[in-house]
Scaffold this motif. Structure first.
Motif, PDB file in Angstrom:
ATOM      1  N   GLY A   1     -33.816 -37.986-114.266  1.00 52.00           N
ATOM      2  CA  GLY A   1     -34.758 -39.036-113.898  1.00 52.00           C
ATOM      3  C   GLY A   1     -36.078 -38.881-114.631  1.00 52.00           C
ATOM      4  N   ILE A   2     -36.907 -39.922-114.552  1.00 51.68           N
ATOM      5  CA  ILE A   2     -38.239 -39.790-115.143  1.00 51.68           C
ATOM      6  C   ILE A   2     -39.125 -39.015-114.165  1.00 51.68           C
ATOM      7  CG2 ILE A   2     -38.051 -41.898-116.518  1.00 51.68           C
ATOM      8  CD1 ILE A   2     -39.925 -43.249-114.491  1.00 51.68           C
ATOM      9  N   GLY A   3     -39.996 -38.179-114.698  1.00 49.04           N
ATOM     10  CA  GLY A   3     -40.949 -37.476-113.859  1.00 49.04           C
ATOM     11  C   GLY A   3     -42.031 -38.425-113.364  1.00 49.04           C
ATOM     12  N   THR A   4     -42.608 -38.094-112.226  1.00 48.27           N
ATOM     13  CA  THR A   4     -43.640 -38.966-111.639  1.00 48.27           C
ATOM     14  C   THR A   4     -45.051 -38.455-111.875  1.00 48.27           C
ATOM     15  OG1 THR A   4     -43.429 -37.811-109.521  1.00 48.27           O
ATOM     16  CG2 THR A   4     -42.079 -39.782-109.839  1.00 48.27           C
ATOM     17  N   GLU A   5     -45.206 -37.304-112.543  1.00 53.71           N
ATOM     18  CA  GLU A   5     -46.541 -36.727-112.664  1.00 53.71           C
ATOM     19  C   GLU A   5     -47.487 -37.600-113.475  1.00 53.71           C
ATOM     20  OE1 GLU A   5     -48.708 -32.539-113.983  1.00 53.71           O
ATOM     21  OE2 GLU A   5     -46.520 -32.624-113.730  1.00 53.71           O
ATOM     22  N   ALA A   6     -46.981 -38.212-114.553  1.00 49.22           N
ATOM     23  CA  ALA A   6     -47.851 -39.084-115.354  1.00 49.22           C
ATOM     24  C   ALA A   6     -48.348 -40.251-114.512  1.00 49.22           C
ATOM     25  CB  ALA A   6     -47.088 -39.597-116.576  1.00 49.22           C
ATOM     26  N   ILE A   7     -47.480 -40.786-113.651  1.00 49.17           N
ATOM     27  CA  ILE A   7     -47.869 -41.898-112.786  1.00 49.17           C
ATOM     28  C   ILE A   7     -48.895 -41.431-111.760  1.00 49.17           C
ATOM     29  CG2 ILE A   7     -47.012 -43.747-111.303  1.00 49.17           C
ATOM     30  CD1 ILE A   7     -44.192 -43.187-112.450  1.00 49.17           C
ATOM     31  N   SER A   8     -48.630 -40.303-111.110  1.00 48.04           N
ATOM     32  CA  SER A   8     -49.549 -39.814-110.077  1.00 48.04           C
ATOM     33  C   SER A   8     -50.897 -39.432-110.679  1.00 48.04           C
ATOM     34  CB  SER A   8     -48.935 -38.621-109.333  1.00 48.04           C
ATOM     35  OG  SER A   8     -48.766 -37.508-110.191  1.00 48.04           O
ATOM     36  N   ASN A   9     -50.915 -38.958-111.908  1.00 51.06           N
ATOM     37  CA  ASN A   9     -52.189 -38.647-112.559  1.00 51.06           C
ATOM     38  C   ASN A   9     -53.084 -39.871-112.639  1.00 51.06           C
ATOM     39  OD1 ASN A   9     -51.678 -35.921-113.010  1.00 51.06           O
ATOM     40  ND2 ASN A   9     -50.765 -36.275-115.014  1.00 51.06           N
ATOM     41  N   LEU A  10     -52.493 -41.015-113.004  1.00 49.49           N
ATOM     42  CA  LEU A  10     -53.302 -42.230-113.113  1.00 49.49           C
ATOM     43  C   LEU A  10     -53.708 -42.753-111.742  1.00 49.49           C
ATOM     44  CD1 LEU A  10     -51.766 -44.202-116.108  1.00 49.49           C
ATOM     45  CD2 LEU A  10     -53.527 -42.437-116.069  1.00 49.49           C
ATOM     46  N   ILE A  11     -52.894 -42.511-110.723  1.00 49.56           N
ATOM     47  CA  ILE A  11     -53.308 -42.864-109.359  1.00 49.56           C
ATOM     48  C   ILE A  11     -54.534 -42.055-108.964  1.00 49.56           C
ATOM     49  CG2 ILE A  11     -52.635 -42.835-106.930  1.00 49.56           C
ATOM     50  CD1 ILE A  11     -49.751 -43.287-107.831  1.00 49.56           C
ATOM     51  N   ARG A  12     -54.536 -40.771-109.278  1.00 45.76           N
ATOM     52  CA  ARG A  12     -55.680 -39.914-108.942  1.00 45.76           C
ATOM     53  C   ARG A  12     -56.939 -40.374-109.672  1.00 45.76           C
ATOM     54  NH1 ARG A  12     -54.024 -35.158-106.361  1.00 45.76           N
ATOM     55  NH2 ARG A  12     -51.787 -34.668-106.537  1.00 45.76           N
ATOM     56  N   VAL A  13     -56.787 -40.733-110.937  1.00 41.91           N
ATOM     57  CA  VAL A  13     -57.941 -41.233-111.696  1.00 41.91           C
ATOM     58  C   VAL A  13     -58.465 -42.518-111.056  1.00 41.91           C
ATOM     59  CG1 VAL A  13     -58.659 -42.204-113.916  1.00 41.91           C
ATOM     60  CG2 VAL A  13     -57.240 -40.155-113.859  1.00 41.91           C
ATOM     61  N   ALA A  14     -57.564 -43.397-110.666  1.00 42.50           N
ATOM     62  CA  ALA A  14     -57.968 -44.651-110.035  1.00 42.50           C
ATOM     63  C   ALA A  14     -58.677 -44.401-108.706  1.00 42.50           C
ATOM     64  CB  ALA A  14     -56.743 -45.536-109.822  1.00 42.50           C
ATOM     65  N   GLN A  15     -58.149 -43.487-107.904  1.00 44.10           N
ATOM     66  CA  GLN A  15     -58.761 -43.195-106.611  1.00 44.10           C
ATOM     67  C   GLN A  15     -60.153 -42.597-106.773  1.00 44.10           C
ATOM     68  OE1 GLN A  15     -55.727 -40.653-104.931  1.00 44.10           O
ATOM     69  NE2 GLN A  15     -54.653 -42.370-103.933  1.00 44.10           N
ATOM     70  N   LYS A  16     -60.309 -41.702-107.722  1.00 36.88           N
ATOM     71  CA  LYS A  16     -61.610 -41.062-107.928  1.00 36.88           C
ATOM     72  C   LYS A  16     -62.665 -42.061-108.374  1.00 36.88           C
ATOM     73  CE  LYS A  16     -63.913 -37.319-110.363  1.00 36.88           C
ATOM     74  NZ  LYS A  16     -64.996 -38.176-110.866  1.00 36.88           N
ATOM     75  N   ASN A  17     -62.241 -43.058-109.165  1.00 37.33           N
ATOM     76  CA  ASN A  17     -63.187 -44.020-109.718  1.00 37.33           C
ATOM     77  C   ASN A  17     -63.205 -45.352-108.957  1.00 37.33           C
ATOM     78  OD1 ASN A  17     -64.256 -42.760-112.423  1.00 37.33           O
ATOM     79  ND2 ASN A  17     -62.077 -42.274-112.331  1.00 37.33           N
ATOM     80  N   ASN A  18     -62.530 -45.348-107.789  1.00 32.23           N
ATOM     81  CA  ASN A  18     -62.522 -46.530-106.926  1.00 32.23           C
ATOM     82  C   ASN A  18     -62.039 -47.768-107.670  1.00 32.23           C
ATOM     83  OD1 ASN A  18     -62.856 -47.677-104.369  1.00 32.23           O
ATOM     84  ND2 ASN A  18     -64.891 -48.478-104.899  1.00 32.23           N
ATOM     85  N   ASP A  19     -61.033 -47.560-108.521  1.00 32.83           N
ATOM     86  CA  ASP A  19     -60.452 -48.669-109.272  1.00 32.83           C
ATOM     87  C   ASP A  19     -59.229 -49.154-108.497  1.00 32.83           C
ATOM     88  OD1 ASP A  19     -59.148 -50.372-111.063  1.00 32.83           O
ATOM     89  OD2 ASP A  19     -59.693 -49.181-112.818  1.00 32.83           O
ATOM     90  N   LYS A  20     -59.447 -50.120-107.619  1.00 36.27           N
ATOM     91  CA  LYS A  20     -58.389 -50.578-106.726  1.00 36.27           C
ATOM     92  C   LYS A  20     -57.243 -51.238-107.481  1.00 36.27           C
ATOM     93  CE  LYS A  20     -60.582 -49.266-103.029  1.00 36.27           C
ATOM     94  NZ  LYS A  20     -60.115 -48.069-102.280  1.00 36.27           N
ATOM     95  N   THR A  21     -57.554 -51.965-108.533  1.00 39.79           N
ATOM     96  CA  THR A  21     -56.507 -52.651-109.294  1.00 39.79           C
ATOM     97  C   THR A  21     -55.573 -51.640-109.951  1.00 39.79           C
ATOM     98  OG1 THR A  21     -57.971 -54.526-109.724  1.00 39.79           O
ATOM     99  CG2 THR A  21     -56.042 -54.281-111.143  1.00 39.79           C
ATOM    100  N   LEU A  22     -56.173 -50.636-110.587  1.00 42.03           N
ATOM    101  CA  LEU A  22     -55.375 -49.598-111.233  1.00 42.03           C
ATOM    102  C   LEU A  22     -54.569 -48.817-110.201  1.00 42.03           C
ATOM    103  CD1 LEU A  22     -54.934 -48.221-114.076  1.00 42.03           C
ATOM    104  CD2 LEU A  22     -56.605 -46.519-113.318  1.00 42.03           C
ATOM    105  N   GLU A  23     -55.185 -48.512-109.068  1.00 42.49           N
ATOM    106  CA  GLU A  23     -54.497 -47.747-108.034  1.00 42.49           C
ATOM    107  C   GLU A  23     -53.305 -48.519-107.482  1.00 42.49           C
ATOM    108  OE1 GLU A  23     -55.293 -45.528-103.730  1.00 42.49           O
ATOM    109  OE2 GLU A  23     -56.864 -46.760-104.625  1.00 42.49           O
ATOM    110  N   GLU A  24     -53.492 -49.778-107.211  1.00 44.45           N
ATOM    111  CA  GLU A  24     -52.393 -50.587-106.683  1.00 44.45           C
ATOM    112  C   GLU A  24     -51.267 -50.688-107.701  1.00 44.45           C
ATOM    113  OE1 GLU A  24     -51.539 -54.930-104.591  1.00 44.45           O
ATOM    114  OE2 GLU A  24     -53.489 -54.529-105.522  1.00 44.45           O
ATOM    115  N   ASP A  25     -51.637 -50.885-108.955  1.00 44.94           N
ATOM    116  CA  ASP A  25     -50.648 -51.037-110.022  1.00 44.94           C
ATOM    117  C   ASP A  25     -49.750 -49.804-110.116  1.00 44.94           C
ATOM    118  OD1 ASP A  25     -49.318 -52.176-112.095  1.00 44.94           O
ATOM    119  OD2 ASP A  25     -50.981 -52.139-113.518  1.00 44.94           O
TER     120      ASP A  25
END
Length: 912
Positions: free
Chosen positions: A414-438
Motif C-alpha cells: 500500500g501507499i504510506g500515509t506519512e507524506a499525507i499526515s505531514n501536510l495535515i500537520r503543516v495545515a493545522q499549525k498554520n490554521n490553513d483549513k482548506t489544506l487541512e480538509e483537503d
C-alpha cells in the motif's frame, strides 16, 4: 516537537526549502542560531521541561528506563575496565593505517602509519555475506589481524567463528562501529540529563578514540580508478551510508558541555575532523536521485554541531554548510532547487524514480517541510507547490486491490500515509483549513482506522522524547472520493509509465506499462503489469537480490524477467539509471481525464526503440469491460529490427499461481517436450540460464496458457487465461523462472511466492514479429464465476494488408466483439465491416445495443453505421437502451440507416 528540540532536524529541513519552483531566489539562511549545546533535539533551556515530562508521563519514564537498560551494564563495566568497550571498535589498532585502498566494490588493503589507531574501512559495497555481526561480548579486543576478522559464519551449522578476509565481510565493520557509537550517544544524553560523569567518561573515551583515529584517515583510493572513486566516504563505499556521522554529531552535541570543561583542547581537532568528513560527503555521491537528499540529511546534521563561520579560519562553519546544501551546486551535490527541478514533473507530481523510491522521496521532503515549520515557525510549503501535487498523485500508483505498481526496484504494498499526515500537520499549525480538509479527506481513504497513536508504546530511543505528538484528525473533515485522485488513465513521461484502469477491488481491471527512464529502473523494454480478480497476477518479480549480486544483474533486471519482448536473445541496456523511454502514440481516455468519457474501453499505444538490436517495438494494450464482473485485456506486441536480419523475437509473460497449463485453442493440453533452445549457449543473455524445466512445441495454430492460484478449501480459486493467435514459424515454451520477490509478505496468496518458481510462458517468433505479431487476449476469472469468453478466433484483412490483426471474441452472454488493429494507415475490411485505425472495436450485444470504438483512426463502418473523420483521433459511438452517445476528439460525420449527421468535437454525451 518543541521549538529547539531539533535544530539539526530543523536545519535539515531548512535545506529543503531549496527545492522551490524554478526561478525561486536563493534561500536565506536561518537567523539567530542557537550558540549553546545541546542544540540538535533540545536546548539547555528546555531541559527542565523534559525532566518534568519524564516525571509526569509514564511513557517518557519507560523510554528513559529502556535506554538505561541498554547501556548501563556497559557504562558500569567501563568504570572498572575502561578499555573493554573501546577495544571493540573496529580500528587499525596495530598498523595505524592512514591510507585505504579498494579494488572496485571490495576492500583491498591499507598502508601508511599514524601516531594513533585509525578507523577501519568497511569490507565491501555489496553487503551480501555469509558472515554475521557478532555480539559485542564475542568481538576480539583490538582486532587487527592479517587474517581479517574473526566472525560467525551463518552459512555453517552452529555459526562457528572463523577468520574471514575483510573483502568478504560486507558491512560488518561498519555495523560494529555504528552500534558502539550509538551506545556512546545514548550515554552522552544520559550524562546531560542526569549529570552522572560515569556516562560522560564512557562516551568520551569512545568518541575521542574514534574521531582522533578518523582525523588521520585519508580518502580511500580505488585501484581501478573507476566509478567507486566518486562514491566513497571515509567509512563506507557510498557516502549516503555515512549515517554514523549523524550518530557522531548527536553524541558530540550532548557531550559538548563535558568536553568544553574537561577536554577543550580536543575541540579544534573534533571540529576539523567533522568538517573533513562532511567535505568528503559533498565531494562524492550521485546528485540526480535520492542520494542528493540523503547526503543533505547527513551534512546538515554534522553542520549543526559546528560553530558559526566566523570561528573558523577557513570560514567554513554552520552557515557555510547550510548554504552549500541550499544554494550551491557542485558536481555531485546539487542545490535543493536544482534537485527538485530535475526530479519532479511539475505537471503531474511524479518523482523520476521507480514507485518505491519515488514515494520515499516525497515522504522525506514533506517531513522536512513539517519539521522546518516546527523549528523556525516558517511555512515553506507555499514556495514548493509541486509537493501538494506530489502527495495527491500517490494513489495513481494503486492497483484495484490497493497495492502499488512495482516496476523497477520496487515492491508491492500500500501507499504510506506519512507524506499525507505531514501536510495535515503543516495545515493545522498554520490554521490553513482548506489544506487541512483537503489532505484529511485523502488521509482517511488510506488510514481511516488510525484515529490516534496515543497508546502506542514509544521505542526506547532518544528521539522518542522529541517526536511529534499524535496526529489528531478534525472530525468535521470526511473521507474524500477515491475518484478525486485516481483516473482511468495516467501517463508520467518522466518515468515512461502509463496506466489504464477500471474500478476497484476484486472485479477491477488494470494494465500498467513502463519503459526504462529514471532511477532504479530495469532493462525491460515495454514491460506490462496485469491485474486480475484481486491479485497483481502478471507482476514484476522485483530486484531479487542486492544490486551487485549476479542474479540481479543477470536476471531480475533483464528482459526475460519481465512481461515484454526480447530481440535475438540479446536485448539489454543499462539498468538502474536508465534513459530508454517509450513514446505514447495514443490513449483513451486522456491522461487524468476525470469525467465525460466512455468508461468500458481503454487503450494505450506505445512505441519503443530497443537499442541493443535497433528494433522497432510497438505495444497496444486495451481493457474491454463487458459486465460488472467480466472483462478482458487485448495485447498486440509488434517487434522488428530496423536493419532486418531478425533471428527471433521472444514474448515473455509471467503470472502468479502454483500451476500453469499450455493448451490448444480447444483447451486440450499440448505435448511440450524438454528443450534447451532458450539458453546462454549461442551468444545470448545469461538470463536464459536462470530459467529451468524448459519445454516447448512448434505450432502455427492458436494456443492458450492458463495459470491457477489454488486457494484453500472454501475459497474460490483464481485464474488467468491467455489466448494467443497462432503464426507460422512460432515455437512456444513453458519455463520456470526465479521466484517473485516483490511481495513483502504474501498479501493473501496461498503459497510462498518468494520461494516458488515464477511460472512463465514464452512465445518465440522466428524472423520478424511485425507482420506476425504477438496477439494476446487475457481473461482473469475465478472458479466460482468461470470464464465469460466462449471462443476467440482471428481473421485476415480482405484487402490483403499484412500488418493487420483481427479478432472475433464471442462471449457466453451472447455479446460479440470484432477487434481490428493495423499500423500502416491503410483501410482494412472484413465481411461487412471496414476501418482505418490503429485500434478499433465493434461490440454488439444480443439486445441490439452496440459500442463502436475508433482508436487513433479516421473511420469505421458496419452494415448499418458509418463514422468518418477528416483527421485521426479517438471516436466512440454507443447505442444503449435505444439512445445514442458520442465522444469524438475530432469532428465526425455519422451515417445511420443512410441518415447523415455532422458533429463538432465533444466529450461523451447523448446525441439522440
Amino acid at each position: 516537537m518543541n521549538k529547539k528540540q531539533q535544530v539539526s532536524v530543523s536545519l535539515m529541513l531548512f535545506v529543503f526549502c531549496a527545492f522551490s519552483f524554478s526561478g525561486f531566489a536563493q534561500i536565506p539562511l536561518p537567523e539567530n542560531l542557537d550558540q549553546g549545546y545541546p542544540r540538535l533535539y533540545i536546548s539547555q533551556s528546555e531541559k527542565k521541561n523534559l525532566e518534568k515530562t519524564i516525571k509526569k508521563e509514564e511513557w517518557a519514564a519507560d523510554v528513559l528506563k529502556g535506554i538505561h537498560d541498554r547501556i548501563d551494564k556497559y557504562v558500569e563495566r567501563h568504570v572498572t575496565d575502561p578499555e573493554w568497550m573501546v577495544s571493540r571498535l573496529q580500528m587499525y589498532w596495530k598498523t595505524k593505517s592512514t591510507n585505504v585502498y579498494v579494488n572496485g566494490i571490495n576492500y583491498s588493503h591499507a598502508d601508511g602509519e599514524a601516531p594513533v589507531p585509525t578507523v577501519r574501512f568497511v569490507g565491501s559495497r555489496d553487503y551480501t555475506t555469509p558472515y554475521g555481526t557478532p555480539k559485542l561480548e564475542d568481538i576480539l579486543p583490538y582486532m587487527d589481524d592479517p587474517r581479517g576478522l574473526y566472525l560467525p559464519n551463518k552459512s555453517k551449522d552452529g555459526n562457528p567463528f572463523e577468520w574471514a578476509a575483510i573483502a568478504k565481510t560486507g558491512r560488518v565493520i561498519y555495523s560494529i562501529n555504528e552500534q558502539i557509537i550509538e551506545l556512546a550517544r545514548d550515554a552522552a544524553f544520559i550524562y546531560w540529563l542526569e549529570n552522572d560523569e560515569r556516562y560522560a567518561k564512557f562516551a568520551n573515551a569512545i568518541i575521542h578514540t574514534y574521531l582522533e583515529g578518523m582525523s588521520y584517515r585519508s580518502e580511500p583510493i580505488d585501484l581501478l580508478n573507476g566509478h567507486i572513486q566518486t562514491l566513497v566516504g571515509f567509512t563506507n563505499f557510498q557516502v549516503i551510508h555515512e549515517s554514523v556521522l549523524i550518530d557522531v554529531a548527536e553524541l558530540y552535541d550532548f557531550l559538548h558541555q563535558y568536553i568544553e570543561v574537561n577536554h577543550a583542547e580536543n575541540i579544534p581537532m573534533y571540529d576539523k575532523t567533522i568538517k573533513r568528513w562532511t567535505d568528503q560527503i559533498i565531494k562524492n555521491g550521485v546528485p540526480q536521485n535520492n542520494w542528493n537528499l540523503h547526503q543533505a540529511k547527513i551534512i546538515l546534521k554534522a553542520a549543526m554541531v559546528l560553530k558559526d563561520d566566523q570561528f573558523y579560519e577557513d570560514k567554513k562553519g554552520r552557515e557555510y554548510y547550510i548554504n552549500y546544501i541550499l544554494n550551491v551546486t557542485s558536481a555531485r551535490q546539487w542545490s535543493l532547487t536544482k534537485f527538485m527541478n530535475f526530479g519532479y514533473d511539475y505537471n503531474n507530481g511524479v518523482w523520476a524514480e521507480c514507485p518505491g523510491y519515488s514515494q520515499g522521496v516525497t515522504k522525506d521532503l514533506t517531513t522536512f517541510i513539517k519539521d522546518f515549520d516546527n523549528t523556525f515557525d516558517h511555512n515553506i510549503l507555499p514556495y514548493m507547490p509541486v509537493m501538494e501535487k506530489a502527495v495527491k498523485m500517490l494513489p495513481q500508483y494503486l492497483f484495484p486491490n490497493g497495492q502499488t505498481v512495482a516496476f523497477g526496484d520496487s515492491n508491492y504494498g500500500g501507499i504510506g500515509t506519512e507524506a499525507i499526515s505531514n501536510l495535515i500537520r503543516v495545515a493545522q499549525k498554520n490554521n490553513d483549513k482548506t489544506l487541512e480538509e483537503d489532505f484529511t479527506g485523502l488521509y482517511r481513504l488510506f488510514a481511516e482506522d488510525q484515529k490516534s497513536d496515543k497508546n502506542r508504546k514509544p521505542r526506547a530511543n532518544i528521539s522518542s522524547f522529541f517526536a511529534s505528538k499524535p496526529l489528531e484528525l478534525n472530525p468535521k473533515y470526511t473521507k474524500s472520493d477515491i475518484d478525486d485522485y485516481i483516473t482511468q488513465t495516467f501517463y508520467a513521461p518522466n518515468v515512461s509509465w502509463h496506466v489504464q484502469r477500471m474500478g476497484t477491488g476484486k472485479n477491477g481491471m488494470m494494465a500498467s506499462l513502463n519503459g526504462s527512464l529514471g532511477n532504479h529502473m530495469h532493462a525491460n523494454g515495454i514491460n506490462m503489469e496485469l491485474y486480475g480478480k484481486g491479485f497483481v497476477q502478471g507482476g514484476d518479480p522485483g530486484k531479487g537480490a542486492g544490486y551487485l549480486q549476479p542474479i540481479y544483474l543477470e536476471f531480475y533486471s533483464q528482459f526475460p524477467a519481465h512481461n515484454t519482448v526480447m530481440v535475438d536473445g540479446v536485448s539489454s541496456y543499462t539498468e538502474m539509471f536508465s534513459n530508454h523511454a517509450f513514446d505514447l502514440m495514443g490513449e483513451y481516455p486522456k491522461s487524468e481525464q476525470k469525467k465525460d468519457y466512455y468508461q468500458n474501453i481503454t487503450y494505450s499505444d506505445v512505441y519503443f526503440l530497443e537499442p541493443e538490436t535497433r528494433s522497432d517495438q510497438s505495444r497496444l494494450v486495451s481493457i474491454v469491460k463487458t459486465g460488472e464482473i467480466t472483462g478482458y485485456y487485448i495485447d498486440v506486441f509488434r517487434s522488428k529490427k530496423q536493419r532486418k536480419g531478425d533471428k527471433f523475437h521472444d514474448y515473455f509473460y509471467h503470472n502468479l499461481g502454483q500451476s500453469m497449463e499450455v493448451l490448444d485453442a480447444s483447451g486440450n493440453p499440448l505435448d511440450l517436450k524438454p528443450s534447451e533452445e532458450m539458453a546462454f549457449a549461442g551468444g545470448y543473455l545469461y538470463a536464459f540460464d536462470y530459467q529451468w524445466d524448459k519445454k516447448s512445441i512448434r505450432t502455427s495454430e492458436d494456443y492458450q496458457a492458463q495459470w491457477k492460484i489454488d486457494r484453500p478449501e472454501g475459497e474460490e480459486d483464481v485464474f488467468m487465461n491467455l489466448w494467443m493467435m497462432g503464426a507460422e514459424n512460432r515455437e512456444i515454451f513453458s519455463l520456470k523462472s526465479p521466484p517473485h520477490k516483490a511481495f513483502k509478505g504474501n498479501h493473501g496468496l496461498p503459497y510462498d511466492v518468494d520461494k516458488a518458481p515464477y511460472l512463465t510462458f514464452a512465445a518465440r517468433q522466428f524472423g520478424a514479429a511485425w507482420e506476425q505479431p504477438f496477439v494476446s487476449v487475457y481473461e482473469p476469472f475465478t472458479s466460482t464465476e468461470g470464464k465469460s469468453i466462449e471462443n476467440i478466433s482471428s481473421f485476415k484483412d480482405e484487402n490483403g494488408s499484412k500488418e493487420f490483426v483481427g479478432l472475433h471474441v464471442k462471449h457466453k452472454s451472447g455479446r460479440e466483439d470484432l477487434v481490428f488493429s493495423t499500423t500502416n494507415n491503410q483501410k482494412v475490411k472484413y465481411n461487412n465491416m471496414a476501418t482505418n485505425a490503429i485500434y478499433a472495436v465493434f461490440g454488439k450485444e444480443k439486445n441490439g445495443d452496440f459500442i463502436l470504438f475508433i482508436g487513433n483512426g479516421t473511420e469505421l463502418e458496419t452494415k448499418d453505421i458509418k463514422v468518418s473523420a477528416s483527421e485521426k483521433g479517438n471516436v466512440i459511438l454507443e447505442k444503449k437502451n435505444g439512445q445514442l452517445f458520442l465522444d469524438n476528439e475530432v469532428p465526425v460525420t455519422i451515417w445511420i440507416n443512410n441518415e447523415e449527421k455532422k458533429f463538432n468535437i465533444g466529450t461523451f454525451r447523448s446525441i439522440k
